[in-house]
Every structure is written in structure tokens, then in C-alpha cells.
Design a protein around this motif. Structure first.
Motif, PDB file in Angstrom:
ATOM      1  N   UNK A   5      63.094  48.383  26.439  1.00 14.66           N
ATOM      2  CA  UNK A   5      63.347  47.086  25.820  1.00 14.66           C
ATOM      3  C   UNK A   5      61.862  45.962  26.659  1.00 14.66           C
ATOM      4  N   UNK A   6      62.112  46.955  28.130  1.00 15.03           N
ATOM      5  CA  UNK A   6      61.336  46.269  29.172  1.00 15.03           C
ATOM      6  C   UNK A   6      60.145  46.798  29.676  1.00 15.03           C
ATOM      7  N   UNK A   7      58.904  46.698  29.287  1.00 16.64           N
ATOM      8  CA  UNK A   7      57.470  47.058  29.772  1.00 16.64           C
ATOM      9  C   UNK A   7      57.922  47.659  31.613  1.00 16.64           C
ATOM     10  N   UNK A   8      57.783  46.518  32.227  1.00 18.61           N
ATOM     11  CA  UNK A   8      57.914  46.940  34.288  1.00 18.61           C
ATOM     12  C   UNK A   8      58.875  47.925  34.445  1.00 18.61           C
ATOM     13  N   UNK A   9      59.925  47.886  33.360  1.00 18.95           N
ATOM     14  CA  UNK A   9      60.767  49.392  33.914  1.00 18.95           C
ATOM     15  C   UNK A   9      59.925  50.590  33.426  1.00 18.95           C
ATOM     16  N   UNK A  10      59.261  50.457  32.789  1.00 20.32           N
ATOM     17  CA  UNK A  10      58.491  52.093  32.675  1.00 20.32           C
ATOM     18  C   UNK A  10      57.447  52.153  33.419  1.00 20.32           C
ATOM     19  N   UNK A  11      56.994  51.078  33.801  1.00 14.78           N
ATOM     20  CA  UNK A  11      56.045  51.137  35.017  1.00 14.78           C
ATOM     21  C   UNK A  11      56.673  50.965  36.515  1.00 14.78           C
ATOM     22  N   UNK A  12      58.224  50.741  36.189  1.00 12.66           N
ATOM     23  CA  UNK A  12      58.901  50.943  37.805  1.00 12.66           C
ATOM     24  C   UNK A  12      58.968  52.172  38.166  1.00 12.66           C
ATOM     25  N   UNK A  13      59.419  53.382  36.600  1.00  5.51           N
ATOM     26  CA  UNK A  13      59.669  54.607  36.752  1.00  5.51           C
ATOM     27  C   UNK A  13      58.842  55.691  36.682  1.00  5.51           C
ATOM     28  N   UNK A  14      57.304  55.523  36.266  1.00  2.00           N
ATOM     29  CA  UNK A  14      56.471  56.163  36.487  1.00  2.00           C
ATOM     30  C   UNK A  14      56.048  56.070  38.174  1.00  2.00           C
ATOM     31  N   UNK A  15      55.919  54.772  38.739  1.00  2.00           N
ATOM     32  CA  UNK A  15      55.512  55.411  39.765  1.00  2.00           C
ATOM     33  C   UNK A  15      56.852  55.895  41.270  1.00  2.00           C
ATOM     34  N   UNK A  16      58.374  55.557  40.698  1.00  2.00           N
ATOM     35  CA  UNK A  16      59.011  55.928  40.997  1.00  2.00           C
ATOM     36  C   UNK A  16      58.367  57.777  41.155  1.00  2.00           C
ATOM     37  N   UNK A  17      58.522  58.529  40.031  1.00  7.83           N
ATOM     38  CA  UNK A  17      57.616  59.752  40.166  1.00  7.83           C
ATOM     39  C   UNK A  17      56.774  59.816  41.330  1.00  7.83           C
ATOM     40  N   UNK A  18      56.316  58.863  41.764  1.00 12.52           N
ATOM     41  CA  UNK A  18      54.833  58.872  43.154  1.00 12.52           C
ATOM     42  C   UNK A  18      56.163  59.322  44.302  1.00 12.52           C
ATOM     43  N   UNK A  19      57.001  58.093  44.587  1.00 10.44           N
ATOM     44  CA  UNK A  19      57.747  57.884  45.786  1.00 10.44           C
ATOM     45  C   UNK A  19      58.842  58.876  46.064  1.00 10.44           C
ATOM     46  N   UNK A  20      59.228  59.594  44.522  1.00 10.55           N
ATOM     47  CA  UNK A  20      60.343  60.828  44.373  1.00 10.55           C
ATOM     48  C   UNK A  20      59.816  61.946  44.252  1.00 10.55           C
ATOM     49  N   UNK A  21      58.577  62.264  44.171  1.00 12.70           N
ATOM     50  CA  UNK A  21      58.258  63.623  43.728  1.00 12.70           C
ATOM     51  C   UNK A  21      56.370  63.859  44.578  1.00 12.70           C
ATOM     52  N   UNK A  22      56.838  64.681  46.501  1.00 10.94           N
ATOM     53  CA  UNK A  22      55.683  64.965  47.359  1.00 10.94           C
ATOM     54  C   UNK A  22      55.210  65.860  47.145  1.00 10.94           C
ATOM     55  N   UNK A  23      55.561  66.840  46.551  1.00  7.40           N
ATOM     56  CA  UNK A  23      54.806  67.611  45.640  1.00  7.40           C
ATOM     57  C   UNK A  23      53.210  67.142  44.886  1.00  7.40           C
ATOM     58  N   UNK A  24      54.246  66.242  44.009  1.00  4.37           N
ATOM     59  CA  UNK A  24      53.630  65.783  42.716  1.00  4.37           C
ATOM     60  C   UNK A  24      51.697  64.928  43.256  1.00  4.37           C
ATOM     61  N   UNK A  25      53.051  63.527  44.175  1.00  7.74           N
ATOM     62  CA  UNK A  25      52.093  62.969  45.623  1.00  7.74           C
ATOM     63  C   UNK A  25      51.174  64.042  46.083  1.00  7.74           C
ATOM     64  N   UNK A  26      51.270  65.596  46.458  1.00  5.66           N
ATOM     65  CA  UNK A  26      50.107  65.953  47.039  1.00  5.66           C
ATOM     66  C   UNK A  26      48.766  66.239  46.081  1.00  5.66           C
TER      67      UNK A  26
END
Length: 427
Positions: A5-26
Motif C-alpha cells: 500500500x505504501x511504495x516508499x516502504x517497499x523502497x525502504x525495505x530494498x535499501x534495508x537489504x544494503x544496510x543489513x547484509x554486508x556480504x551483499x553490499x560487498x
């Protein structure tokens, strides 16, 4: 297609992946650094060939060998990526590419380059790419939960498209003032830095699997591909799309722009419209969650057919540009949806081999299309060939959607039986 229902929440969830997954970030950083070089390298290579008097024929000779070697070596690359640690395979590939492209840069900067030497080095790059691709696509599902694969793939496409928009103009300025050698040198440096990032990547362990003969593993990967009918059907659809694109856009596009409009200016605006569409599609892929990947992969052929039909009909350029935006957006969305579905459904022990065959199938029609498009246009006319490509796109989409497994495919990441019945013998 499902959205929150709230697209910004979906986008925030995507960037949470980058913040919380150091292996994926590398992993993301390693891929992005490499893309900053590989995006501009073909431009520099073309101008390097022109600078030594190779002309259009020389450019073709330098660039055509890499895809051919890539096709020949892809099945081998898939086995290697499934058999050995993918992090190690990726790092070694990037180091090898740095050495090859560094040699190219030195030859160009010192005035020692020739068409045969550049063509030979591009053959090596094609072979390296055949090992890199399956390992890279197979490693991602080890780093990211299956539910987060659309986020991971979507964010990667956003960053890649930003490079595709900004990189070529910067490379053009560097080439104009300093020559193509320094752009090629940056490509070599980007490979080296990417290799260092991959080499330090922390990868979760995977369960060991029995050793098997090399040819048996290749055959097993092929059986998995053809046994999962939705994978094979969409791979053939993607191959058709790639062939049509190579013929109609890569080869005939500049001819169309010169015949119908004012040539280079129109073609540059067309590229900008397509780039804008790619950016829109990659952002859309992060914000939405299609629940029927097979349907999406088939539907995106409609914008491609519409674009080719608009070009064939000689419609006013604003309409063609609008069709290019929609086509670019659909193509990027399809890429993310398909790769996410593969990562979610394919068994980890087979994923790189299956991906290698998908890459081979997706490339096989491109050289044929590039060679045949010009003669076909001379015989029938460019508009007729473009219209024919549009019709083939529609037929290919209908054929793929007629496969029951494509229609039944859902995005839910749950285990799927793998129809493999091979006897595996130890080396």
C-alpha cells in the motif's frame, strides 16, 4: 502484480537489504565497480580500432570473436562455477580480465595495437566472461534470502543504468581529449579492484556434492534446463528478443534514423529515451512484486513489438521515443523478474550450469541476426525487416505463453523437483 500500500516502504525495505547484509553490499560494490569500466570499454575499443585505420570492418573483427568464444565456453564455465567456490572463480576471472585489458591499454597507449592483436585479446575476454557470468549469478542466491532477490536484482539494475546513462558521455570527453587508451586503462583497473572485493567476500558454506565427470556435469545441467519447461521456454523467448534487438536496433537502427529522420542526432535521442526507460524499469522492479513471472516475461515482448512496428511505420519521432521508453522499462523489469525467479526456484547445486546454458541460448541468435540483417534490408527494405521483427516478437510471446508451465509459474520461492536421472561417476 502486487505492490505494498505504501511504495516508499517497499523502497525502504530494498535499501534495508544494503544496510543489513554486508556480504551483499560487498558483492554489489564489486559488480558496480566492474560495470563502470565494462560499460565504456566497447566505445574506447571502437575508437582505438578507428585510430589505427581499422574502419568498420576492423571494429567488427575485434568485437565479434568474444561472443562466439563466450558461447563455446559457457557450459564449461557453468560446471566450474558449480564445482568450485564461486567467490574464487569470480576473483580469478576479474584478475585475468585486468591483465588482458591492461595489455590492450598498453598496446593502444604506446601505438603498438593492431586489429589482429586486439581481436585476439577480445577472444580471451569472451572466454573469461563465460566463467564469470554463471559464477556471479549463482553466487547471489547464496548471499540473499530468496524473498529479497527482487530487491537485490532491482538495486543492481538501478546502479547499472545510472552508469549506462552517465558513463558514455564521460568516456567520450576523455577519448576526445586524451585518446581511448586511458579509458581502457580504467577498465583494467576496475577489473582489478573488483577482483580484490570478490576475493574478500564472506560466503556462507554450501553442502558438498559428489564429484562427477566433467562432461556428465555439463549434460546434467542441460537436463535440468530442458526438464524445467518454464526455464527453457523463457530462455528461448529471451534468445528471440536478443536476436530481434541485434538485427533491428544494433544493425538497422542507425540506417533507419538516417533514412527517416536526420541520422545521428535522432539516434542519440533514441538512445536517451531507451536509457530513461531502463531507469524507470529498474526502479519499478524494486517497487513491485509480480506474482506471475511467466506472464510478465511474455508481456514485455509487446512493447518491443510496438517499438519495432512504430519504427517500421515511420511514425513521428516523439511516438517512437515514447515506445522506446516503455520498451526499455519492460526489458529491465523482465530481466529482474526472470533472474529472481531463477534464483528462487533453481537448486543451488545446479544453478550456475543452468545459467550458463541460458546465457548460451540467449547469445546464439545474435551473430546470426547481425550478419543477416543488412542483406535482408537490402533485399526487402528496412521497414519490411523491422515490421517482420515486430511480428516475430508477438509470435514468440504467444508461443512461450502457450507452455503450461510458463502460465502456472508463481513467484513463491519454494523447492521444486528437479528432473535429473543421470548416473554420476567420479573422476
Amino acid at each position: 502484480m502486487r505492490t505494498t500500500p505504501h511504495l516508499p516502504r517497499r523502497l525502504a525495505g530494498a535499501f534495508a537489504l544494503a544496510r543489513g547484509n554486508p556480504a551483499w553490499r560487498r558483492y554489489f560494490a564489486a559488480r558496480w565497480v566492474s560495470v563502470t569500466g565494462s560499460t565504456v570499454a566497447p566505445i574506447a575499443a571502437a575508437y582505438a580500432v578507428l585510430g589505427i585505420g581499422g574502419g568498420a570492418t576492423g571494429i567488427g573483427l575485434v568485437l565479434v570473436g568474444g561472443p562466439i568464444v563466450f558461447m563455446a565456453m559457457s557450459p564449461v564455465g557453468g560446471v566450474v562455477a558449480d564445482r568450485y567456490p564461486r567467490r574464487t572463480v569470480l576473483a580469478c576471472c576479474q584478475y585475468a580480465s585486468a591483465a588482458v585489458q591492461g595489455t590492450v591499454a598498453v598496446l593502444v597507449l604506446t601505438g603498438s595495437a593492431s586489429v589482429p592483436s586486439l581481436a585476439a585479446l577480445q577472444l580471451l575476454q569472451g572466454a573469461i566472461a563465460a566463467f564469470f557470468g554463471p559464477a556471479a549469478r549463482g553466487l547471489l542466491p547464496q548471499l540473499v534470502d530468496k524473498e529479497a532477490l527482487p530487491d537485490a536484482n532491482g538495486l543492481a539494475q538501478i546502479s547499472n543504468n545510472m552508469v549506462a546513462i552517465g558513463g558514455p558521455p564521460i568516456a567520450g570527453v576523455v577519448i576526445a581529449f586524451s585518446g581511448p587508451g586511458w579509458v581502457l586503462a580504467w577498465d583494467a583497473a576496475s577489473f582489478l579492484l573488483s577482483g580484490l572485493l570478490f576475493g574478500g567476500l564472506a560466503v556462507p558454506p554450501v553442502r558438498p556434492r559428489p564429484a562427477a565427470r566433467f562432461r556428465a556435469e555439463i549434460a546434467e545441467g542441460w537436463r535440468v534446463l530442458v526438464g524445467l519447461r518454464w526455464v527453457a521456454a523463457i530462455a528461448l523467448l529471451s534468445a528471440t528478443s536478443s536476436g530481434l534487438w541485434a538485427a533491428s536496433i544494433t544493425v538497422l537502427g542507425p540506417v533507419w534514423a538516417a533514412d527517416r529522420y536526420d541520422g545521428a542526432v535522432t539516434w542519440g535521442l533514441f538512445g536517451s529515451a531507451l536509457g530513461a526507460g531502463l531507469a524507470v524499469g529498474s526502479i519499478t522492479a524494486v517497487l513491485v512484486r509480480p506474482q506471475r513471472p511467466g506472464l510478465v516475461c511474455c508481456l514485455v515482448m509487446l512493447p518491443e513489438a510496438a517499438l519495432l512496428g512504430a519504427m517500421a511505420a515511420g511514425l513521428p519521432f516523439p511516438l517512437v521515443a515514447a515506445a522506446a521508453v516503455v520498451c526499455g522499462a519492460g526489458g529491465t523489469l523482465e530481466l529482474v523478474v526472470y533472474q529472481s525467479a531463477l534464483g528462487a526456484w533453481l537448486p543451488e547445486e545446479h544453478i550456475s550450469r543452468v545459467q550458463s546454458f541460458i546465457a548460451l541460448i540467449g547469445t546464439v541468435l545474435v551473430p546470426v541476426a547481425m550478419v543477416g540483417a543488412g542483406p535482408a534490408a537490402e533485399l526487402l527494405g528496412t521497414p519490411v525487416v523491422l515490421g517482420g521483427c515486430a511480428a516475430v516478437a508477438l509470435l514468440a510471446a504467444a508461443a512461450a505463453y502457450s507452455v503450461p508451465d510458463v502460465r502456472a509459474l508463481r513467484a513463491a520461492p519454494r523447492p521444486v523437483p528437479v528432473p535429473v536421472t543421470s548416473d554420476r561417476a567420479a573422476d
